[in-house]
Design a protein around this motif. Sequence first.
Motif, mmCIF file in Angstrom:
data_model
loop_
_atom_site.group_PDB
_atom_site.id
_atom_site.type_symbol
_atom_site.label_atom_id
_atom_site.label_comp_id
_atom_site.label_asym_id
_atom_site.label_seq_id
_atom_site.Cartn_x
_atom_site.Cartn_y
_atom_site.Cartn_z
ATOM 1 N N THR A 172 9.434 0.421 -2.214
ATOM 2 C CA THR A 172 9.044 -0.594 -3.268
ATOM 3 C C THR A 172 8.339 0.180 -4.453
ATOM 4 O O THR A 172 8.070 1.160 -4.538
ATOM 5 N N SER A 173 8.122 -0.563 -5.546
ATOM 6 C CA SER A 173 7.583 -0.369 -6.551
ATOM 7 C C SER A 173 6.064 0.160 -6.598
ATOM 8 O O SER A 173 5.593 0.905 -7.285
ATOM 9 N N THR A 174 5.495 -0.094 -5.382
ATOM 10 C CA THR A 174 3.890 0.293 -5.162
ATOM 11 C C THR A 174 3.942 1.510 -4.225
ATOM 12 O O THR A 174 2.817 2.213 -4.136
ATOM 13 N N THR A 175 5.186 2.108 -3.882
ATOM 14 C CA THR A 175 5.148 3.480 -2.954
ATOM 15 C C THR A 175 4.819 4.339 -4.218
ATOM 16 O O THR A 175 5.543 4.453 -5.132
ATOM 17 N N PHE A 176 4.114 5.434 -3.494
ATOM 18 C CA PHE A 176 4.138 6.597 -4.367
ATOM 19 C C PHE A 176 3.667 7.691 -3.221
ATOM 20 O O PHE A 176 3.519 7.623 -1.870
ATOM 21 N N ASN A 220 3.208 16.690 1.568
ATOM 22 C CA ASN A 220 3.667 15.516 0.606
ATOM 23 C C ASN A 220 3.799 14.121 1.375
ATOM 24 O O ASN A 220 4.707 14.082 1.671
ATOM 25 N N PHE A 221 2.780 13.224 1.249
ATOM 26 C CA PHE A 221 2.728 12.141 2.083
ATOM 27 C C PHE A 221 3.476 10.974 1.061
ATOM 28 O O PHE A 221 3.238 11.079 -0.053
ATOM 29 N N THR A 222 3.898 10.283 1.940
ATOM 30 C CA THR A 222 4.637 8.995 1.118
ATOM 31 C C THR A 222 3.501 7.891 1.611
ATOM 32 O O THR A 222 3.218 7.632 2.761
ATOM 33 N N LEU A 223 3.010 7.035 0.442
ATOM 34 C CA LEU A 223 2.128 5.918 0.637
ATOM 35 C C LEU A 223 2.319 4.803 -0.040
ATOM 36 O O LEU A 223 3.059 4.614 -0.951
ATOM 37 N N VAL A 224 1.763 3.638 0.539
ATOM 38 C CA VAL A 224 1.544 2.513 0.198
ATOM 39 C C VAL A 224 0.236 1.879 -0.268
ATOM 40 O O VAL A 224 -0.456 2.102 1.003
ATOM 41 N N PRO A 225 -0.292 1.688 -1.370
ATOM 42 C CA PRO A 225 -1.723 1.077 -1.401
ATOM 43 C C PRO A 225 -1.907 -0.273 -0.470
ATOM 44 O O PRO A 225 -0.826 -1.095 -0.411
ATOM 45 N N HIS A 230 -13.214 -3.417 -2.995
ATOM 46 C CA HIS A 230 -13.663 -2.291 -4.048
ATOM 47 C C HIS A 230 -13.262 -0.821 -3.747
ATOM 48 O O HIS A 230 -12.634 -0.295 -4.656
ATOM 49 N N GLU A 231 -13.156 -0.648 -2.571
ATOM 50 C CA GLU A 231 -12.734 0.916 -2.110
ATOM 51 C C GLU A 231 -11.334 0.789 -2.161
ATOM 52 O O GLU A 231 -10.659 -0.231 -1.464
ATOM 53 N N ILE A 232 -10.496 1.896 -2.380
ATOM 54 C CA ILE A 232 -9.029 1.964 -2.380
ATOM 55 C C ILE A 232 -8.780 2.649 -0.966
ATOM 56 O O ILE A 232 -9.214 3.506 -0.726
ATOM 57 N N TYR A 233 -7.778 1.959 -0.340
ATOM 58 C CA TYR A 233 -7.117 2.495 0.846
ATOM 59 C C TYR A 233 -5.621 2.625 0.581
ATOM 60 O O TYR A 233 -5.075 1.798 -0.075
ATOM 61 N N ALA A 234 -4.858 3.642 1.547
ATOM 62 C CA ALA A 234 -3.551 3.831 1.480
ATOM 63 C C ALA A 234 -3.015 4.026 2.820
ATOM 64 O O ALA A 234 -3.733 4.634 3.616
ATOM 65 N N LEU A 235 -1.795 3.412 3.075
ATOM 66 C CA LEU A 235 -1.127 3.730 4.268
ATOM 67 C C LEU A 235 -0.356 4.934 4.228
ATOM 68 O O LEU A 235 0.638 4.899 3.203
ATOM 69 N N GLY A 236 -0.103 6.075 4.621
ATOM 70 C CA GLY A 236 0.634 7.197 4.579
ATOM 71 C C GLY A 236 1.374 7.616 5.695
ATOM 72 O O GLY A 236 1.216 7.289 6.820
ATOM 73 N N GLU A 274 -9.520 6.127 -8.254
ATOM 74 C CA GLU A 274 -8.805 5.067 -8.462
ATOM 75 C C GLU A 274 -7.265 5.575 -8.815
ATOM 76 O O GLU A 274 -6.380 4.724 -8.716
ATOM 77 N N HIS A 275 -6.900 6.676 -9.011
ATOM 78 C CA HIS A 275 -5.800 7.436 -9.196
ATOM 79 C C HIS A 275 -4.928 7.617 -7.923
ATOM 80 O O HIS A 275 -5.549 7.868 -6.860
ATOM 81 N N HIS A 276 -3.782 7.634 -7.875
ATOM 82 C CA HIS A 276 -2.862 7.817 -6.573
ATOM 83 C C HIS A 276 -3.217 9.062 -6.059
ATOM 84 O O HIS A 276 -3.045 9.292 -4.449
ATOM 85 N N SER A 277 -3.349 10.112 -6.745
ATOM 86 C CA SER A 277 -3.494 11.437 -6.380
ATOM 87 C C SER A 277 -4.792 11.468 -5.624
ATOM 88 O O SER A 277 -4.870 12.778 -4.816
ATOM 89 N N SER A 278 -5.723 10.959 -5.652
ATOM 90 C CA SER A 278 -7.011 10.694 -4.746
ATOM 91 C C SER A 278 -6.882 10.448 -3.340
ATOM 92 O O SER A 278 -7.750 10.879 -2.815
ATOM 93 N N CYS A 279 -5.734 9.778 -3.048
ATOM 94 C CA CYS A 279 -5.411 9.448 -1.696
ATOM 95 C C CYS A 279 -4.896 10.661 -0.882
ATOM 96 O O CYS A 279 -3.882 10.972 -1.172
ATOM 97 N N GLY A 280 -5.887 11.188 -0.179
ATOM 98 C CA GLY A 280 -5.577 12.304 0.458
ATOM 99 C C GLY A 280 -6.756 13.488 0.250
ATOM 100 O O GLY A 280 -6.621 14.440 1.005
ATOM 101 N N GLU A 281 -7.408 13.074 -0.498
ATOM 102 C CA GLU A 281 -8.626 14.182 -0.925
ATOM 103 C C GLU A 281 -9.792 14.064 0.132
ATOM 104 O O GLU A 281 -10.004 13.011 0.599
ATOM 105 N N GLU A 282 -10.543 15.033 0.224
ATOM 106 C CA GLU A 282 -11.475 15.146 1.210
ATOM 107 C C GLU A 282 -12.697 14.033 0.781
ATOM 108 O O GLU A 282 -13.129 14.081 -0.450
#
Length: 396
Positions: free
Chosen positions: A228-232, A240-245, A272-278, A303-311
């Motif tokens: 989908t358009s929201t997948t990153f 390299n994970f595939t995620l959806v917010p 307020h906090e951002i989560y993603a399923l990967g 807030e950026h997608h690249s932060s999903c997976g950081e410690e």
Amino acid sequence: MPSRQSCDRTADPRCLADGQYQFNTNVVFSDQGVIVARYHKQNLYFEAAFDAPPECEYVTFTTPFAGLFGVFTCFDILFRDPALTLVKDMGVRQIVYPTAWMNQLPLLAGVQFQRSFSHATGVTLLAANIRAAQYGITGSVIFTPWDSLIHHDMKGDLGKLLVRRVPVLDPAFIGDAAWPTLMPISGYPKEKLRSEEPEKMHVWPTSSFEPDDGVKYQKDPECAQEATSTTFTSIMMYDNFTLVPLRGSKGNISIFSGSVCCHLLFLRSDTHEIYALGVFNGLHVVHGTYYLEVCALVKCTGEHHSSCGEETEHARTLVDFRLTGTFTTRHVFPGILGNGMTLGIPDHSGWERGNRFYMSRTGMSAGLVTAVLYGRHYEKDNDSKFHRTLIIVHYK
């Protein structure tokens, strides 16, 4: 401790030029000071000074107070041999585990995966970590399948002695008749299951999820066959994970990679906090080579997608969830990590309809950092068709 063992190059093709092996060695002493067991570490991690033994060792010892124990070291816990062979094939239910584990968030902090291993395999795990907070090496634990005693301190430099009364799990020691009541996978007492967390238990049914607001879980979710358009994508622990917010305070989302389909039903306290399923389905090749099938709900650090997976160790959002994945391996380790390195275990988890594994949890008292189904496909670790080339370029 390090140990040295002579070898004969004419008889042993793996023997080195200096005619000796150097091993990372566990030594077990009795209360009389007698050496009762030695184990040479099989799966090395940044240990150029040491050799793996010519053949994997499966080491056990017997005590007069609790029966049979097995022993392995640190990185060994991620591999079939010797860890899973001791538990699955040899029936060992009590493990002594020295470690120097560097926390790797969001999926492999030391106490995080050790909790998952203990819970999934139904063993007591006595994990003694060295103290080196400057390297992220923290956290010693006493785990039983249903509770734990944890020491995690990122600030101090002193060690700590952990003392805990734990049940005997050796079937031969306590009698086979008592063993079924202790198994964590099939109906052991609920008061033991959550004795580490005093809040009320909530068990979600496997067929439907119906919280008060009427959100429903479909028992047979199908992953969309197109992104989908929201997948990153984002790098999580070098993979390299595939995620959806996650969108909104409640929802029903899916993500897939090949045969691995991850589905999440969630209800959270705020947005307020951002989560993603990967999802990740492939060979991990950095700092070790092993095949993974992973479904992970992670808190992003920005807030950026690249932060999903950081410690990160911190989260404020309370999340009720049901996380499901389809796997081609039967070795799946469920884990829940909360704010400040607090640990949880699922209200309910297990296999449903063949290759689908799930876990659910409600009523957490700490913000959710990570909820993960960590699948290990041991058979694919050394299969060349899954290997890929890693190219490192140095710029001057």
